[in-house]
Scaffold this motif. Structure first.
Motif, PDB file in Angstrom:
ATOM      1  N   ARG A 222     -16.720   7.659 -72.569  1.00 30.03           N
ATOM      2  CA  ARG A 222     -16.657   6.465 -73.407  1.00 30.03           C
ATOM      3  C   ARG A 222     -15.200   6.062 -73.611  1.00 30.03           C
ATOM      4  O   ARG A 222     -14.301   6.907 -73.627  1.00 30.03           O
ATOM      5  CB  ARG A 222     -17.259   6.743 -74.784  1.00 30.03           C
TER       6      ARG A 222
ATOM      7  N   LYS B  59     -12.963  -0.315 -82.621  1.00 32.31           N
ATOM      8  CA  LYS B  59     -14.301   0.183 -82.284  1.00 32.31           C
ATOM      9  C   LYS B  59     -15.105  -0.918 -81.615  1.00 32.31           C
ATOM     10  O   LYS B  59     -15.863  -0.666 -80.674  1.00 32.31           O
ATOM     11  CB  LYS B  59     -15.025   0.682 -83.536  1.00 32.31           C
TER      12      LYS B  59
ATOM     13  N   HIS C 145     -16.337  -0.492 -77.808  1.00 32.10           N
ATOM     14  CA  HIS C 145     -17.778  -0.565 -77.576  1.00 32.10           C
ATOM     15  C   HIS C 145     -18.113  -1.699 -76.613  1.00 32.10           C
ATOM     16  O   HIS C 145     -18.948  -1.539 -75.713  1.00 32.10           O
ATOM     17  CB  HIS C 145     -18.517  -0.760 -78.896  1.00 32.10           C
TER      18      HIS C 145
ATOM     19  N   ASP D  68     -17.415  -0.473 -73.212  1.00 31.25           N
ATOM     20  CA  ASP D  68     -18.434   0.457 -72.728  1.00 31.25           C
ATOM     21  C   ASP D  68     -19.689  -0.278 -72.269  1.00 31.25           C
ATOM     22  O   ASP D  68     -20.298   0.083 -71.259  1.00 31.25           O
ATOM     23  CB  ASP D  68     -18.793   1.468 -73.827  1.00 31.25           C
TER      24      ASP D  68
ATOM     25  N   ALA E 188     -24.987   2.790 -73.723  1.00 29.84           N
ATOM     26  CA  ALA E 188     -23.974   2.130 -74.553  1.00 29.84           C
ATOM     27  C   ALA E 188     -24.568   0.996 -75.376  1.00 29.84           C
ATOM     28  O   ALA E 188     -24.103   0.724 -76.492  1.00 29.84           O
ATOM     29  CB  ALA E 188     -22.837   1.604 -73.679  1.00 29.84           C
ATOM     30  N   ARG E 189     -25.610   0.323 -74.848  1.00 30.63           N
ATOM     31  CA  ARG E 189     -26.157  -0.847 -75.534  1.00 30.63           C
ATOM     32  C   ARG E 189     -27.319  -0.502 -76.460  1.00 30.63           C
ATOM     33  O   ARG E 189     -27.875  -1.405 -77.121  1.00 30.63           O
ATOM     34  CB  ARG E 189     -26.616  -1.872 -74.487  1.00 30.63           C
TER      35      ARG E 189
ATOM     36  N   ASP F  98     -26.881  -1.765 -80.000  1.00 28.59           N
ATOM     37  CA  ASP F  98     -26.953  -3.231 -80.052  1.00 28.59           C
ATOM     38  C   ASP F  98     -28.405  -3.693 -80.052  1.00 28.59           C
ATOM     39  O   ASP F  98     -28.803  -4.561 -80.837  1.00 28.59           O
ATOM     40  CB  ASP F  98     -26.232  -3.838 -78.846  1.00 28.59           C
TER      41      ASP F  98
END
Length: 444
Positions: free
Chosen positions: A64, A349, A353, A356, A364-365, A368
């Motif tokens: 990451r 951050k 993010h 990523d 990574a998502r 979200d």
């Protein structure tokens, strides 16, 4: 016999630190070992700090995108308690590493307290403390002063150190026509020492001696960019790239002596030059993890440089930077306080993010998507929980609709109960599912 993470990886060993990183990054231990052996990943983990409460952190292309927060006192302000508050805030909001850049009094006490309290790797710039001991007279420095300070901080448990080994005598004339000259504190101090003594950078000439000290404790190099650009006009110039060539040489020399190495980068860079800068560093420095400050993409927003730099940081992370050094709203203006630290960490951050997600990092998502589902379901409490800063998200919502009943309302104060597009969409879906929509025949 003690071996660094790099030496262990090259011998085929998977250390407990590599296993910890693998679990955290959702990689196999073998993948982490191979990346460390290749030099594309570093695990800054001083063996002294490991004996305390350090949680190993992997920094590299396969991991990451990480962020660093700078804290530390100055000759003007701050003390141990204040710096520990900054540390707690930075780590609490997601900083992956923290640099202690103290330049005032009681540096040892502050650093020892920070290392004892920190679960994340701690970095320093040893030149700062050495200069304090010389009462600000860089001209009085002898190579032994610096070597002793590096060893002193290594014994304290510092995990990585920024050392400006790459700025050489022959580079200095290249900065004469810059608007902002040499903006790196470390770089400017070494430049002054070279000009006064008419000798080569002692940190470069004693590089092997420094490697021997750092290898003993497995301190990771963060090769400093003493000639980084301090404004858009100075970006990507001859001085910056002349130093970068030297840093590439030092990456290889450091690895040969068993030390882990990452490389610091600019600074202030227009958006159209960021990809080129990242790719150039990776080519010259043999894909050593790139640790960038920002970069700021415009120079006109003092007080908002956490935003101007986070834009560049997101782009740099997308193109392959491994770690982003945060910038706070106080950049160029003063020593950050606790609130500034929070704002800088949150901005970075977001940047890391976003990088990523763009790089397609595994899962990574996920967060979200989970927050988006909670948003569509009008699950306000879950939205707050999943956000990077739950307290601020809740406070903004509650400014206008503070009553608990509105935590389950299907609207907010922006659209109200009749104009919320997601509520209208929800109603449409219910009608579709209830077959209440009349199917019109297509015109012939």
């Amino acid at each position: 016999m003690f071996r660094t993470q790099l030496e262990a990886a090259r011998s085929g060993e998977i250390t407990p630190q590599m296993e910890f990183v693998a679990d955290r990054e959702q990689l196999t231990p073998e993948a982490v070992r191979d990346e460390v052996a290749r030099g594309r990943m570093v695990i800054p983990a001083n063996r002294v700090h490991l004996s305390k409460q350090l949680e190993p952190m992997g920094i590299g292309l396969a991991a990451r995108c990480k962020i660093n927060a700078n804290i530390g006192n100055s000759a003007v302000t701050s003390d141990v308690r204040t710096e520990l508050e900054k540390l707690e805030l930075a780590v609490g909001y997601g900083a992956d590493t923290v640099m202690d850049l103290s330049t005032g009094k009681d540096i040892d006490a502050i650093r020892e307290a920070i290392i004892d309290a920190s679960t994340v790797p701690i970095g320093t710039v040893p030149l700062y403390q050495m200069l304090e001991e010389l009462e600000g007279e860089i001209e009085e420095m002898e190579p032994r002063h610096f070597l002793d300070m590096v060893e002193h901080q290594a014994k304290q448990g510092v995990d990585y150190m920024t050392i400006h080994c790459g700025i050489l005598q022959e580079h200095l004339h290249l900065t004469v026509n810059r608007i902002t000259g040499i903006v790196s504190r470390g770089g400017s101090l070494i430049a002054r020492w070279m000009m006064v003594h008419r000798r080569q950078n002692p940190l470069y000439t004693h590089f092997d001696d420094l490697c021997d000290i750092m290898r003993q404790y497995d301190v990771t190099w963060s090769l400093g960019d003493g000639l980084r650009p301090g404004c858009l006009a100075d970006a990507s110039d001859e001085a910056q790239f002349a130093e970068l060539e030297v840093l590439g040489e030092l990456v290889r020399r450091g690895r040969e002596r068993g030390t882990q190495v990452m490389v610091e980068g600019p600074g202030h860079v227009p958006m159209d030059q960021i990809e080129m800068n990242v790719k150039k560093q990776m080519a010259i420095c043999d894909e050593a993890p790139f640790y960038v400050l920002g970069p700021l993409v415009t120079d006109i927003a003092p007080g908002y440089d956490h935003i101007t730099s986070a834009i560049g940081a997101a782009m740099a992370g997308w193109y392959g930077a491994a770690m982003l050094c945060y910038v706070t709203p106080k950049e160029h203006l003063g020593l950050p306080n606790a609130e500034d630290v929070k704002q800088g960490v949150i901005a970075y951050k977001i940047a890391a993010h976003a990088a990523d997600v763009a790089r397609g990092r595994p899962r990574a998502r996920d967060r979200d998507d989970a927050l988006s589902r909670a948003r569509f379901a009008f699950d306000w409490n879950e939205q707050f929980r999943l956000s990077l800063d739950p307290e601020t998200a809740r406070a903004y919502h509650d400014e206008t609709l503070p009553q608990e009943t509105f935590k389950s309302a299907h609207f907010c104060s922006m659209c109200g109960p009749k104009y919320c597009s997601m509520k209208i969409t929800e109603d449409i879906r219910n009608m579709v599912e209830g077959r209440d929509i009349v199917q019109l025949e297509s015109p012939s």
